[in-house]
Write an enzyme that holds these catalytic residues in place. Structure first.
Site, PDB file in Angstrom:
ATOM      1  N   GLU A  26      -0.590   1.751   9.270  1.00 58.25           N
ATOM      2  CA  GLU A  26      -1.843   2.343   9.702  1.00 58.25           C
ATOM      3  C   GLU A  26      -1.660   2.812  11.144  1.00 58.25           C
ATOM      4  O   GLU A  26      -0.800   2.280  11.846  1.00 58.25           O
ATOM      5  CB  GLU A  26      -3.014   1.335   9.658  1.00 58.25           C
ATOM      6  CG  GLU A  26      -3.416   0.900   8.260  1.00 58.25           C
ATOM      7  CD  GLU A  26      -2.458  -0.109   7.646  1.00 58.25           C
ATOM      8  OE1 GLU A  26      -1.825  -0.864   8.422  1.00 58.25           O
ATOM      9  OE2 GLU A  26      -2.320  -0.143   6.416  1.00 58.25           O
ATOM     10  N   TYR A  69      -8.854   0.545  -5.429  1.00 59.79           N
ATOM     11  CA  TYR A  69      -8.274  -0.771  -5.168  1.00 59.79           C
ATOM     12  C   TYR A  69      -7.742  -1.472  -6.410  1.00 59.79           C
ATOM     13  O   TYR A  69      -7.390  -2.656  -6.369  1.00 59.79           O
ATOM     14  CB  TYR A  69      -9.247  -1.627  -4.361  1.00 59.79           C
ATOM     15  CG  TYR A  69      -9.255  -1.201  -2.896  1.00 59.79           C
ATOM     16  CD1 TYR A  69      -8.239  -0.401  -2.400  1.00 59.79           C
ATOM     17  CD2 TYR A  69     -10.241  -1.586  -2.019  1.00 59.79           C
ATOM     18  CE1 TYR A  69      -8.224   0.010  -1.085  1.00 59.79           C
ATOM     19  CE2 TYR A  69     -10.232  -1.185  -0.686  1.00 59.79           C
ATOM     20  CZ  TYR A  69      -9.216  -0.383  -0.229  1.00 59.79           C
ATOM     21  OH  TYR A  69      -9.183   0.017   1.081  1.00 59.79           O
ATOM     22  N   CYS A 126      -3.622   7.396  -1.819  1.00 56.29           N
ATOM     23  CA  CYS A 126      -4.925   7.455  -2.503  1.00 56.29           C
ATOM     24  C   CYS A 126      -6.032   7.987  -1.613  1.00 56.29           C
ATOM     25  O   CYS A 126      -6.964   8.616  -2.102  1.00 56.29           O
ATOM     26  CB  CYS A 126      -5.374   6.073  -2.941  1.00 56.29           C
ATOM     27  SG  CYS A 126      -4.075   5.109  -3.598  1.00 56.29           S
ATOM     28  N   CYS A 149      -5.003  -0.817  -6.995  1.00 56.00           N
ATOM     29  CA  CYS A 149      -3.674  -1.061  -6.407  1.00 56.00           C
ATOM     30  C   CYS A 149      -3.483  -2.545  -6.106  1.00 56.00           C
ATOM     31  O   CYS A 149      -2.364  -3.063  -6.176  1.00 56.00           O
ATOM     32  CB  CYS A 149      -3.488  -0.248  -5.137  1.00 56.00           C
ATOM     33  SG  CYS A 149      -4.573  -0.734  -3.782  1.00 56.00           S
ATOM     34  N   HIS A 187     -12.838   5.338  -3.354  1.00 57.41           N
ATOM     35  CA  HIS A 187     -11.814   4.478  -2.748  1.00 57.41           C
ATOM     36  C   HIS A 187     -11.975   3.024  -3.198  1.00 57.41           C
ATOM     37  O   HIS A 187     -11.000   2.279  -3.277  1.00 57.41           O
ATOM     38  CB  HIS A 187     -11.841   4.608  -1.228  1.00 57.41           C
ATOM     39  CG  HIS A 187     -10.502   4.296  -0.623  1.00 57.41           C
ATOM     40  ND1 HIS A 187      -9.338   4.814  -1.127  1.00 57.41           N
ATOM     41  CD2 HIS A 187     -10.137   3.483   0.395  1.00 57.41           C
ATOM     42  CE1 HIS A 187      -8.318   4.349  -0.440  1.00 57.41           C
ATOM     43  NE2 HIS A 187      -8.773   3.529   0.494  1.00 57.41           N
ATOM     44  N   GLU A 238      -7.001  -5.445   4.285  1.00 54.40           N
ATOM     45  CA  GLU A 238      -7.515  -4.178   3.763  1.00 54.40           C
ATOM     46  C   GLU A 238      -8.435  -4.420   2.571  1.00 54.40           C
ATOM     47  O   GLU A 238      -9.414  -3.694   2.381  1.00 54.40           O
ATOM     48  CB  GLU A 238      -6.393  -3.233   3.374  1.00 54.40           C
ATOM     49  CG  GLU A 238      -7.010  -1.899   3.012  1.00 54.40           C
ATOM     50  CD  GLU A 238      -6.046  -0.825   2.624  1.00 54.40           C
ATOM     51  OE1 GLU A 238      -4.860  -1.135   2.417  1.00 54.40           O
ATOM     52  OE2 GLU A 238      -6.487   0.317   2.497  1.00 54.40           O
ATOM     53  N   THR A 251      -4.388   4.893   7.184  1.00 55.47           N
ATOM     54  CA  THR A 251      -3.327   4.533   6.254  1.00 55.47           C
ATOM     55  C   THR A 251      -2.376   5.705   6.016  1.00 55.47           C
ATOM     56  O   THR A 251      -2.816   6.807   5.687  1.00 55.47           O
ATOM     57  CB  THR A 251      -3.975   4.115   4.916  1.00 55.47           C
ATOM     58  OG1 THR A 251      -4.696   2.918   5.135  1.00 55.47           O
ATOM     59  CG2 THR A 251      -2.947   3.886   3.832  1.00 55.47           C
ATOM     60  N   CYS A 263       0.854  -1.188   0.000  1.00 59.73           N
ATOM     61  CA  CYS A 263       0.000   0.000   0.000  1.00 59.73           C
ATOM     62  C   CYS A 263       0.892   1.240   0.000  1.00 59.73           C
ATOM     63  O   CYS A 263       1.745   1.393   0.865  1.00 59.73           O
ATOM     64  CB  CYS A 263      -0.874  -0.028   1.249  1.00 59.73           C
ATOM     65  SG  CYS A 263      -1.635   1.545   1.630  1.00 59.73           S
TER      66      CYS A 263
HETATM   67  C1  LIG Z   1      -5.504  -1.977   6.444  1.00 59.90           C
HETATM   68  C2  LIG Z   1      -6.628  -1.016   6.569  1.00 59.90           C
HETATM   69  C3  LIG Z   1      -6.448   0.299   6.164  1.00 59.90           C
HETATM   70  C4  LIG Z   1      -7.475   1.225   6.300  1.00 59.90           C
HETATM   71  N1  LIG Z   1      -7.255   2.530   5.957  1.00 59.90           N
HETATM   72  C5  LIG Z   1      -8.191   3.469   6.241  1.00 59.90           C
HETATM   73  C6  LIG Z   1      -7.946   4.843   6.016  1.00 59.90           C
HETATM   74  O1  LIG Z   1      -6.890   5.231   5.529  1.00 59.90           O
HETATM   75  N2  LIG Z   1      -8.891   5.734   6.344  1.00 59.90           N
HETATM   76  C7  LIG Z   1     -10.066   5.360   6.893  1.00 59.90           C
HETATM   77  O2  LIG Z   1     -10.865   6.231   7.199  1.00 59.90           O
HETATM   78  N3  LIG Z   1     -10.340   4.056   7.139  1.00 59.90           N
HETATM   79  C8  LIG Z   1      -9.435   3.118   6.817  1.00 59.90           C
HETATM   80  N4  LIG Z   1      -9.719   1.773   7.058  1.00 59.90           N
HETATM   81  C9  LIG Z   1     -10.940   1.442   7.753  1.00 59.90           C
HETATM   82  C10 LIG Z   1     -11.999   0.677   6.998  1.00 59.90           C
HETATM   83  O3  LIG Z   1     -12.792   1.530   6.229  1.00 59.90           O
HETATM   84  C11 LIG Z   1     -12.804  -0.088   8.045  1.00 59.90           C
HETATM   85  O4  LIG Z   1     -11.996  -1.146   8.491  1.00 59.90           O
HETATM   86  C12 LIG Z   1     -14.138  -0.602   7.564  1.00 59.90           C
HETATM   87  O5  LIG Z   1     -15.017   0.456   7.345  1.00 59.90           O
HETATM   88  C13 LIG Z   1     -14.749  -1.575   8.585  1.00 59.90           C
HETATM   89  O6  LIG Z   1     -14.813  -1.002   9.842  1.00 59.90           O
HETATM   90  P1  LIG Z   1     -14.236  -1.784  11.117  1.00 59.90           P
HETATM   91  O7  LIG Z   1     -12.851  -2.175  10.802  1.00 59.90           O
HETATM   92  O8  LIG Z   1     -14.491  -0.921  12.283  1.00 59.90           O
HETATM   93  O9  LIG Z   1     -15.036  -3.112  11.203  1.00 59.90           O
HETATM   94  P2  LIG Z   1     -16.508  -3.304  11.780  1.00 59.90           P
HETATM   95  O10 LIG Z   1     -17.340  -2.119  11.420  1.00 59.90           O
HETATM   96  O11 LIG Z   1     -16.446  -3.673  13.183  1.00 59.90           O
HETATM   97  O12 LIG Z   1     -17.005  -4.509  10.913  1.00 59.90           O
HETATM   98  C14 LIG Z   1     -16.799  -5.870  11.274  1.00 59.90           C
HETATM   99  C15 LIG Z   1     -17.981  -6.690  10.774  1.00 59.90           C
HETATM  100  O13 LIG Z   1     -19.169  -6.276  11.426  1.00 59.90           O
HETATM  101  C16 LIG Z   1     -20.160  -5.903  10.493  1.00 59.90           C
HETATM  102  N5  LIG Z   1     -20.887  -4.749  11.040  1.00 59.90           N
HETATM  103  C17 LIG Z   1     -20.351  -3.633  11.601  1.00 59.90           C
HETATM  104  N6  LIG Z   1     -21.327  -2.784  11.973  1.00 59.90           N
HETATM  105  C18 LIG Z   1     -22.483  -3.358  11.663  1.00 59.90           C
HETATM  106  C19 LIG Z   1     -23.843  -2.962  11.790  1.00 59.90           C
HETATM  107  N7  LIG Z   1     -24.182  -1.806  12.347  1.00 59.90           N
HETATM  108  N8  LIG Z   1     -24.786  -3.811  11.324  1.00 59.90           N
HETATM  109  C20 LIG Z   1     -24.457  -4.984  10.751  1.00 59.90           C
HETATM  110  N9  LIG Z   1     -23.175  -5.412  10.610  1.00 59.90           N
HETATM  111  C21 LIG Z   1     -22.224  -4.611  11.063  1.00 59.90           C
HETATM  112  C22 LIG Z   1     -19.402  -5.543   9.228  1.00 59.90           C
HETATM  113  O14 LIG Z   1     -20.197  -5.694   8.060  1.00 59.90           O
HETATM  114  C23 LIG Z   1     -18.255  -6.519   9.288  1.00 59.90           C
HETATM  115  O15 LIG Z   1     -18.632  -7.743   8.742  1.00 59.90           O
HETATM  116  C24 LIG Z   1      -8.719   0.821   6.848  1.00 59.90           C
HETATM  117  C25 LIG Z   1      -8.903  -0.501   7.228  1.00 59.90           C
HETATM  118  C26 LIG Z   1      -7.886  -1.421   7.096  1.00 59.90           C
HETATM  119  C27 LIG Z   1      -8.119  -2.829   7.548  1.00 59.90           C
HETATM  120  S1  SF4 Z   2      -5.944   2.431  -2.614  1.00 59.93           S
HETATM  121 FE1  SF4 Z   2      -4.423   0.889  -2.266  1.00 59.93          FE
HETATM  122  S2  SF4 Z   2      -2.496   1.900  -2.333  1.00 59.93           S
HETATM  123 FE2  SF4 Z   2      -4.050   3.438  -2.125  1.00 59.93          FE
HETATM  124  S3  SF4 Z   2      -4.119   3.824   0.031  1.00 59.93           S
HETATM  125 FE3  SF4 Z   2      -5.623   2.305  -0.438  1.00 59.93          FE
HETATM  126  S4  SF4 Z   2      -4.604   0.380  -0.174  1.00 59.93           S
HETATM  127 FE4  SF4 Z   2      -3.075   1.909  -0.232  1.00 59.93          FE
END
Ligand SMILES: Cc1cc2nc3c(=O)[nH]c(=O)nc-3n(C[C@H](O)[C@H](O)[C@H](O)COP(=O)(O)OP(=O)(O)OC[C@H]3O[C@@H](n4cnc5c(N)ncnc54)[C@H](O)[C@@H]3O)c2cc1C
Ligand code: SF4
Lengths: 484, 92
Positions: free
Chosen positions: A257, A296, A104, A298, A292, A446, A191, A100
């Protein structure tokens, strides 16, 4: 300045006064920290390639504000051609970094805000778009990297923001002043946070009136007073502290992250882009998420690296000619190109918004991301199948260098004539890195959760398909009259 | 000696090594053609080297120039001949 070089980018980070914690300690030198450094290298590449003739066509664009050449990561898409180039840039960088490259998210946040601030102004007579464009001009002129901060910790997932037992589970306004607002809360999984000059905050879900104080969007310098970064750790991260580089797998690049805490942080009005307009929170989330989900592409770039590594390890092992191996590699390519297809398609089918910004086709962007939640896992499974078990049982680089046991390892891990055991180790470590080491954070988990968990796309897909049209087509063909 | 501007596509998924292609081409045309940056005002012709048939390099800025497109390794000989001809044309 308009476009920084890689060196200038690195120097600019050194001037920031970030409050970063890792392994329970404050990081005094973020740029040179051995765990963080590879992630900085990946962002740095986005600056370097913009100056290389063989990449600049994708890496740069012409600003619609200044008319100057800018890094595409600071650009607001002005055509479907721009959207397609964004997709291609993602694939290119994924394939050159194998991880990553972090830049982006900020680009997607800015594009979403360029649309939504305009729409809010049109409806409510506010002046968010003017503010935003001034901010954008600043980002473009200084070629800044921005963290796109959407995801809140969210506490109890069954409760909306205002019903959470702890009101800080979603970032919110705690005070309104004459010259700005004070915010409290946190953004999780950020990220590239500590490689960023700026942090752009957006709400994380659609909101109702009771949640108005949570409907807030703004931008701040990454080192604004009251912001603290707590680094997430990645599987195998401490291998970066070892002297040898082979066991890292990817010896050059990585991602990161962080949890970003806003402890009563002041935001001046000129940097506030949404303030309690709860009815626009959902649109901002959807637009950002759609961009976003396109980003992907990427993953197809990282897939290129993994497929290349898998073909090579098959050759090193003497298994490349087996028909099932060939077929599995075809399958990996098929899946990988399908990922790319989704991102290209939503870009080609994008359209102009009232603000003038081009937005991807949101249905196709969701379909693209839904595939991303699955295909990298299957590609990784096939890579592990072909690599063999040694990928997870290989002794360390130090053991290979050991005067006592090194010779045995070199003897027993030899494969075909002419193949160096060390090169085989390097390739196995790279596959390990992408499928279950530090890079698996970006390539697998991710892919699952970034830009929204799989269910979020399924909801969008069900909302956006024209089911009535499909039913009409079916009824017409089998002779059912509409009025029946 | 003629000056020819050089423009690459962005190289997302090239089918061949575009940079190596250009370095081999440079050797072949060295006595006749100097490849310069595409925005060099001396260049009335532009060589556009793209990685695949999508040929998505931005060529709009060259609408007043003559564009020569290379999109595959097999274009090497043809392109060398075409560019050398530009110089021969100049000499006659
Ligand atoms: C490596 C990585 C990089 C990331 N980078 C960024 C970033 O740069 N900026 C950013 O803003 N975010 C970032 N994210 C966050 C990403 O958008 C969230 O992980 C995603 O929205 C899921 O939220 P959560 O991780 O809190 O999981 P949860 O919301 O806890 O989800 C876990 C499970 O529970 C379910 N669930 C959750 N809430 C409910 C509900 N109310 N009803 C029913 N089901 C539910 C989901 O569908 C899922 O199956 C990143 C995540 C990762 C893993
Ligand atoms: S789109 Fe891909 S490369 Fe860009 S920030 Fe997200 S994971 Fe990283």
């Amino acid at each position: 300045m308009a476009m920084m070089t890689g060196e200038q980018y690195e120097a600019s980070l050194r001037k920031l006064n970030l409050q970063v914690y890792q392994f329970g300690k404050k990081v005094e030198n973020v740029v040179d920290d051995p765990i963080i450094r590879p992630s900085m290298n990946a962002v740095k590449l986005t600056y370097e390639l913009a100056h290389q003739p063989e990449y600049e066509d994708l890496m740069t664009a012409t600003s619609h504000i200044s008319g100057k050449k800018i890094n595409r990561f600071t650009h607001i898409h002005q055509s479907t051609d721009d959207l397609v180039k964004k997709t291609k840039m993602g694939r290119l960088l994924g394939s050159l970094t194998g991880c990553c490259f972090q830049r982006c998210v900020g680009m997607d946040a800015m594009n979403a805000l360029s649309i939504v601030t305009y729409d809010i102004d049109q409806k409510l007579g506010t002046e968010y778009n003017k503010r935003f464009l001034k901010y954008l001009a600043y980002v473009q002129e200084n070629d800044l990297t921005c963290d796109g901060a959407m995801t809140d910790p969210k506490g109890d997932r069954s409760l909306p923001p205002h019903k959470q037992p702890d009101p800080d589970m979603f970032l919110h306004v705690v005070e309104e002043k004459e010259d700005g607002i004070v915010v409290r809360g946190a953004k999780a999984h950020q990220t590239g946070a500590v490689n960023s000059h700026e942090i752009i905050v957006m709400p994380t879900i659609s909101m109702r009136e009771a949640d108005a104080e949570y409907a807030v969007s703004f931008a701040l310098p990454a080192d604004a007073e009251g912001i603290t970064y707590i680094m997430g750790r990645q599987s195998c991260d401490t291998r970066k502290l070892e002297a040898g580089k082979i066991d890292r797998g990817n010896s050059l690049f990585g991602g990161h992250e962080a949890l970003v805490v806003f402890d009563d942080v002041f935001v001046p009005w000129e940097r506030v882009f949404m303030y309690k307009e709860f009815e626009f929170a959902g649109q901002l989330v959807e637009n950002f998420a759609s961009y976003h989900r396109q980003s992907y592409a990427c993953k197809a770039g990282v897939g290129d690296v993994l497929i290349g590594a898998t073909q090579t390890i098959a050759e090193y092992n003497g298994a490349a000619k087996a028909s099932h191996v060939k077929d599995k590699i075809i399958e990996m390519n098929h899946l990988n190109e399908t990922l790319f297809c989704g991102s290209v398609a939503c870009a080609c089918e994008g359209g102009k918004q009232p603000s003038g910004t081009y937005l991807v086709n949101t249905l196709l962007a969701n379909v693209c991301k839904q595939n991303v939640t699955r295909f990298p896992y299957e590609i990784a499974r096939l890579a592990q199948d072909i690599a063999g078990g040694l990928m997870v049982t290989l002794p360390s680089e130090d053991d290979f260098k050991s005067p006592e046991v090194g010779e045995w390892l070199t003897k027993y891990y030899k494969t075909c004539e002419g193949i160096s055991t060390e090169n085989r180790n390097r390739m196995l470590r790279l596959i390990e890195n992408i499928t279950l080491g530090t890079a698996a954070v970006g390539y697998l988990t991710e892919s699952m959760h970034g830009a929204g968990s799989p269910q979020a796309q399924r909801i969008m897909i069900s909302r956006q398909v024209n089911m009535a049209q499909k039913q009409k087509a079916a009824k017409q063909l089998c002779g059912i009259k509409e009025e029946e | 000696m003629v000056f020819v501007g050089l423009k690459y596509c962005g190289g997302c998924t090239p089918r061949y090594d575009r940079v190596e292609f250009v370095s081999r081409l440079k050797e072949k045309i060295a006595k006749h053609v100097r490849l310069v940056s595409y925005d060099d005002p001396r260049a009335e012709h532009v060589l556009v080297v793209v990685g695949c048939e999508s040929a998505c390099a931005e060529t709009e800025p060259f609408k007043d120039k003559t564009v020569h497109l290379a999109s595959q390794e097999e274009d090497l000989e043809r392109m060398a001949e075409t560019l050398i001809m530009l110089d021969n044309g100049n000499n006659t």
